[in-house]
Structures are given as structure tokens and as C-alpha cells.
Design a protein around this motif. Sequence first.
Motif, mmCIF file in Angstrom:
data_model
loop_
_atom_site.group_PDB
_atom_site.id
_atom_site.type_symbol
_atom_site.label_atom_id
_atom_site.label_comp_id
_atom_site.label_asym_id
_atom_site.label_seq_id
_atom_site.Cartn_x
_atom_site.Cartn_y
_atom_site.Cartn_z
ATOM 1 N N THR A 179 0.836 -1.205 0.000
ATOM 2 C CA THR A 179 0.000 0.000 0.000
ATOM 3 C C THR A 179 0.868 1.250 0.000
ATOM 4 O OG1 THR A 179 -0.125 -0.049 2.412
ATOM 5 C CG2 THR A 179 -1.870 -1.180 1.213
ATOM 6 N N SER A 238 -3.911 2.927 0.672
ATOM 7 C CA SER A 238 -4.586 2.321 -0.488
ATOM 8 C C SER A 238 -3.608 1.439 -1.252
ATOM 9 C CB SER A 238 -5.130 3.406 -1.413
ATOM 10 O OG SER A 238 -6.117 4.175 -0.758
ATOM 11 N N PRO A 239 -4.113 0.381 -1.928
ATOM 12 C CA PRO A 239 -3.211 -0.508 -2.675
ATOM 13 C C PRO A 239 -2.529 0.235 -3.825
ATOM 14 C CG PRO A 239 -5.512 -1.008 -3.160
ATOM 15 C CD PRO A 239 -5.523 -0.042 -2.032
ATOM 16 N N CYS A 268 0.505 7.020 -5.877
ATOM 17 C CA CYS A 268 0.137 7.316 -4.493
ATOM 18 C C CYS A 268 -0.100 8.803 -4.273
ATOM 19 C CB CYS A 268 1.245 6.834 -3.557
ATOM 20 S SG CYS A 268 1.395 5.034 -3.475
#
Length: 784
Positions: free
Chosen positions: A104, A114-115, A139
Motif C-alpha cells: 500500500t 490504499s493498494p 500514491c
Amino acid sequence: MAASSTCNIRMLVVAVCGLLTAVILGLCIWQTVIRIQRGTFSPPSSTPIEFCRNGGTWENGRCICTEEWKGLRCTIANFCENSTYMSFTFSRIPVGRYGPSLQTCDKNTVNAGSPIAIRLCSLSIYGETELQNVIIGGCDENLETLKMQIDNISTISVNISTEAQILTSDASKLTPENITSATKVVGQIFNISRNADSEAKKVAVTTVSQLLDASENVFQRAAATDNDDSFGTLIEQVETYSLSLGNDSIVEPNIAIQSVSLENTMTATSILFSVQKGASDSLAPGLTSVETNVDKLHPDGQTELQILVNTNTSNTKKCGFVLYQKNKLFQSKIFTTRSNFSQKIISSKVDGNEQDQSINVKMVFSPKYNQKEFQLNSYSCVYWNFLTKDWDTYGCHKDKSTDGFLGCSCNHTTNFAVLMTFKKNYQYPESLDILSNVGCVLSIAGLALTIIFQIVTRKVRKTSVTWVLVNLCTPMLIFNLLFVFGIENSNKNLKTSDHDFNNIDFDNNVVPTRDTTDIPNYLCTVTAAFLHYFLLVTFTWNGLSSIQLYFLLIRTMKPFPQHFILFITLVGWGVPAIIVGVTTGLVYSQNGSDSQWELDYRQEEFCWLKTSDSNGFITSSFLWSFIMPITVILISNIVIFIIITVKVLWQNNQNLTSTKKNSTLKKIFSTLSIAVIFGITWILAYFMLISNDEIRHVFSYIFCLLNTTQGLQLFLLYTIRTKIFQSEASKVFKSLFSSVGKVKSRLCWTSLRLRLRMYNMLKSFPVLHEHFRLLEPSATTEEM
């Protein structure tokens, strides 16, 4: 003689207690044997035990598998195993789904937690599972930042759609804010005026399917705070998009879109869209089909849904269908769902006027639900009204032309649904068995005699002891009476139809308020409230009895607090009333608008408190209004019981004059007396929570034996063992014995008088006198 009569009384008490114990233990053993025989010789089920494997459930004659398995018994793998690609690791992924990476985004990034990547598991042309290439995201983007880029969708639509897909891949982590932002982003991707890329729209369909995996609670909270009606906008845009695929389709686990082109058709046309039943609750490619120029609906045993659109005009060139496997985007204020299955939504749209009266839509739905737990009560044919943002029935009515299916007919196209209402098939318990009945009847008799005895002999007793004991026995007596005569729900005697379709009213088509319905029984609710109250009163007086004995036996040199009797009376009867009143008030205030609010307070199977609610056991009223108060009372009673037992009952006394045997017996009886009045045996209820069925079964019978006879135990220990009762009973027995003795003595003196008369007669004959010397009465006889 006095010692002999006292001994007789004790022997009688021992005999009665032994007889009652033997009877109850015999009933216990008898019931155990019957249960074993039922479990051993019961007829085998039509479905073998554990026929459905790997989490599959047997419903309506077949196994419903989880997404990861398929086949007749859910034994064929339908997933891709754990995998690694580059530096990314993926867990098991079901076929047709994108799996998130275990890696993540760092906590210092915008998209923290989040992945980073996702990967698709699909089937090859040979039917084998295979993993697709990894899609890597960034990201530095989240759903909020994507929403701010809507104006640039026409140029970067693929990037935005891909990022939205990655951010929604783990539905368990989605928040209401995430749902709202994602629906706004995806809705604008489908918007024709945004000119998004066709590939971006296909990816957006996957995102919608992933969103529908979020919990119902998250969707409800998102709809409550959404002022822009992003759900309605998304639904309308998906409808429009369903016209743009030519003759192609897109099938995802929770949504399927099918387009039909009628460009080459010059005559009036009808289009039939069918959905077949799958191995699981998810959609899969190959389960949907389209036919044109079909005269009527023709469902078969494997059909789950069919919709027939009749376009009696040549102006229609396109037709689109959208199937939502879950109704979470359609948040109704009128219709609420409580069951664990979802209502399917089917949308049909043509490129002409939706309100054109020449368009006719017919549908059939195969109701999919657990027939062991539910019984179909009714259904309604509805459509989604975008103006009212809720379900409506205008232009729709029920159709019963197709046997075994729920039929509907409407004179317009839009998002349709069949809102089904069910009656739950409650497993009402059998009537109280002989063991419970005998125990309760003995307790009722013992409690009634104890109350009468305590009141009649109150002048020779200490007022506080008599008052506490009477107040303990009274609620216990009322509780036992209510338990015997009111615990069963009278609804169990109502007959239900074996065929669900027989009771449906096809003429009445109104929007229901909820998906489950129950027959109200306010008498059962009142009984549950009284049982709740009087059992709390009983435990409260158990606790007050322990406090009183603590003052009497431990703090012997200190007087009772001022107004002690008045204080404990107010506490004993007032605190339980407050608890029951607050509990029912809170339940009614939270669910009073619901006509079936009473089932949030009590159970339907029998008239007792509901043990858990929709949010679990921790938030249930049963825990906080019953378990917690009783637990506090039992803990305090056990502590005081140990103190009294150690410091008073079993303390060695050098001045004890009785024998060791009698002393030990008295100590045992005193300990039992304290344990009974403190309600210590109720701690066995916690052992009934053990998951092992055999151990729980044993503790259930021990609990039933000790607690159903608690009133009888109070009678034996606090009435029969008292000197006043024994003296009164001895007088009764003396009168009985004396009356019997008088009859025997009369018979004895009559016989003696006859013998004396014979002796006097023979004595007058001197010759025979010597021969009958043996007939002379002995000294012992004369003394008698």
C-alpha cells in the motif's frame, strides 16, 4: 417422646427431599434418553450432511457457492492462487475480479493505505484460470483529487478511470465519503458531454461493480450526506451508456450491461433479455442472452430473470439493458431492507420517448431466497422515479400469467424492480417439557407456602428477615407463573401455507415499507416486559438479602442503617422498574416508526428479550439491561457468600458441644441455605454459552434442575427446617398418631376384658382351675 417426634419429623423431611430429588433426576435421565434417541433414530435429511463444500449453502434444491468455488458441490476452484509480480504480492483472487496488492501507499502520501496495484484473474479460452498483467497506480492521487479533475476528463479519462478503479478495489475500506466521490467521478466518465474514452467507460463499469461490494451501512450514510444526488446521476448516465455498445455486453460480478441495435429492423420489434441462474450470487459471462422478434416470455427452470420490451414503432433503433445485482445505489426512504439478500434491479431503455404508450414491458423474476428461513408474503412491481428519488408504481401492475415466477407489466421503460416481502419461518420451540413443568409447579407451591408461612408467623420473627424473604419469594412466584403460562408465543399456533404463491394478492400493487413482515403480538411483548421486570426484581432481592445477611452476621455489633427496610424496598422494586422502563423507551424511540418495533425488544420464537440486534450482541439491550445488572449482583453475592462461609459458617468453634457429624451436617445445610437465597446456582447459565454441544447439554439440565426448583429449595430450607414449622407439624402428627393410638388401645382393652371374664368363669370351677393356670394374666399384662 419429644426427641422421638423430632427425629420422626427429620426423617420425614429427609424422605420427602430424597423422593423429590429422585423424581426430578429420573425425569432428567428420561429426557436425556429421549433426546439421544431422537438424535440417533431421526430420519435422515434429504440433503446429505455437508453436501455443499467450501462454504457453499444448500438453497432451493442446489448449492450456492462462494465466488471462489463452483460446481455441483462447490469443489471446483474458481480463483487464481497467491501470486507475485515484480515487487507486488497478491492474495487469492476470484475469477472475474481485480485483486488489490498487499503493498500500500506510504502513510506520508495523499493516498496513504490504499493498494498500489491491482491484477485481474480471468478464464482462458480453454476454461483455465489465468492472471493478467498488473495495473500500477500512483500514491499522489485519491478520490477527492480525482473529483477535482472532472473538467479535464476528456483528455485524461483513461488515467482518471484507472485510478478510480484501483482506489475502489478494496471495498471493505471504503468510507461514505469515498462512495460519494467515486460515484461523482464515474458518473461524469459516462456523461456523453464529457467525451470520455470508450476504454475509460469500460473500466468505469468495473469500478461501479466494485463499489457495490461495500456494505449497505456505508451506502446509507453516503446517501444521507449527498446533496447532489450523485447516485441518481450515475444511474441515469449508465442507462444512457447502455445504448452505445452496439450489440455487445459488459458483465462484471455486480453489474451487467447489454446493448441491442435495431438499425436493420424495419418492422415492429420485441427484444427479450434473459439472465440465467449461476453457481454463486455473482454475475458471470455467459449467463445473459438477448433475443429479438420474440412473441412472449418463455422462462425455464434455470431462468432467474427475463424482460420483454415490445416496441410497436419503427422509430426505435436502439435498446439497452442494465442489471444491478444489488440495489445499493437505489436508497429508498420508503422501502427498507433487513434481510441479508438483495433485490435485483433491471433497467430497460430505448432511444425514443420513454413515456410512449406504444412501448410495453413485461418481466418475470424468479425469487431467490432461503426457503427454509423465509416464506414469500407478497411483492410489488415498481420503478425508480428520478423526481421523487424513490420507488413508484405508476404504470405498473402485477401479472400472474407465468406459473412459478413473479410477473410484472409496465407501460414505460426505466429501472424496474420487484420488491418482495417475506415472512420469516420462525422455529418455535416445543412446549415446556415435563422436567420444566414439574420443577416450576413445585417451585410455585413451595413459594406460595413459604409466603403464607412467613406472613402468618411474622409476629415471632424479626421483621427485616421476614420482609426480605417475602419480597424475594413474591417476584419469584410471579415470574414462575408467567413463565409457565405466558412464555410461549401464541403465533406458533397460526397455520401457514406450504406454497408461497397461494397467499399473494395480485390486485394490490403498493410500495411496501420493508422486506420482512411479522404478525404483531402485543400480549407477548407485555409478557416479555413483565418477565424481564420480575426476574430483575428477584435478582435485586437476592443481592439485598446478601447485604442484609452481611450486616447480621459480619457487622453484628453495628445497627442497621436508618430506614434500612424502606430503602431496600424502594431499591428492590424501583431500580428494576427504571431499567425496564428505560430499555423499552429507548427501543421504542429508535424504532417506534416501525410497526414491528416490538421485535427489537423481544424474540418472536418465545416471549423473552431479544438476545442480539442487527449491530451484534455488544450493542443489544439484552446485554445492558439484563446480563450486566445480573452479573454485577452475582459477583457481589459470591463475594459476600465466600466471606460469610469462611468467617461464620465454617469457622471452628472450641465451645461446640454437638458431635462432629451433626456439626458438619448443620454447616452443609447452612451453606446451602445461603447459596439458594443468594441465587448462586444462576452462574451455571454462563456455562451454557460453551460451544461444545455435549457439555452445554449437561449444564442445561443441571441449570434447569437447580433453578426451576429454586422455590422448592427455599421452602425446604427456610420453612420446613424452622422450629416453628416443625413444632406445628409435630402437633399435627401427634394428633394423627394419638387418634390412631386410641383406636388401637380400644381394641387392646376389649381383648383383655374378654380374657379376664373367661378367667373368672373358669376360676369358679376348682377342678379345672389347675389345668388353666396358664391363662392367668402376667404381671406385665396387669400393668398394661
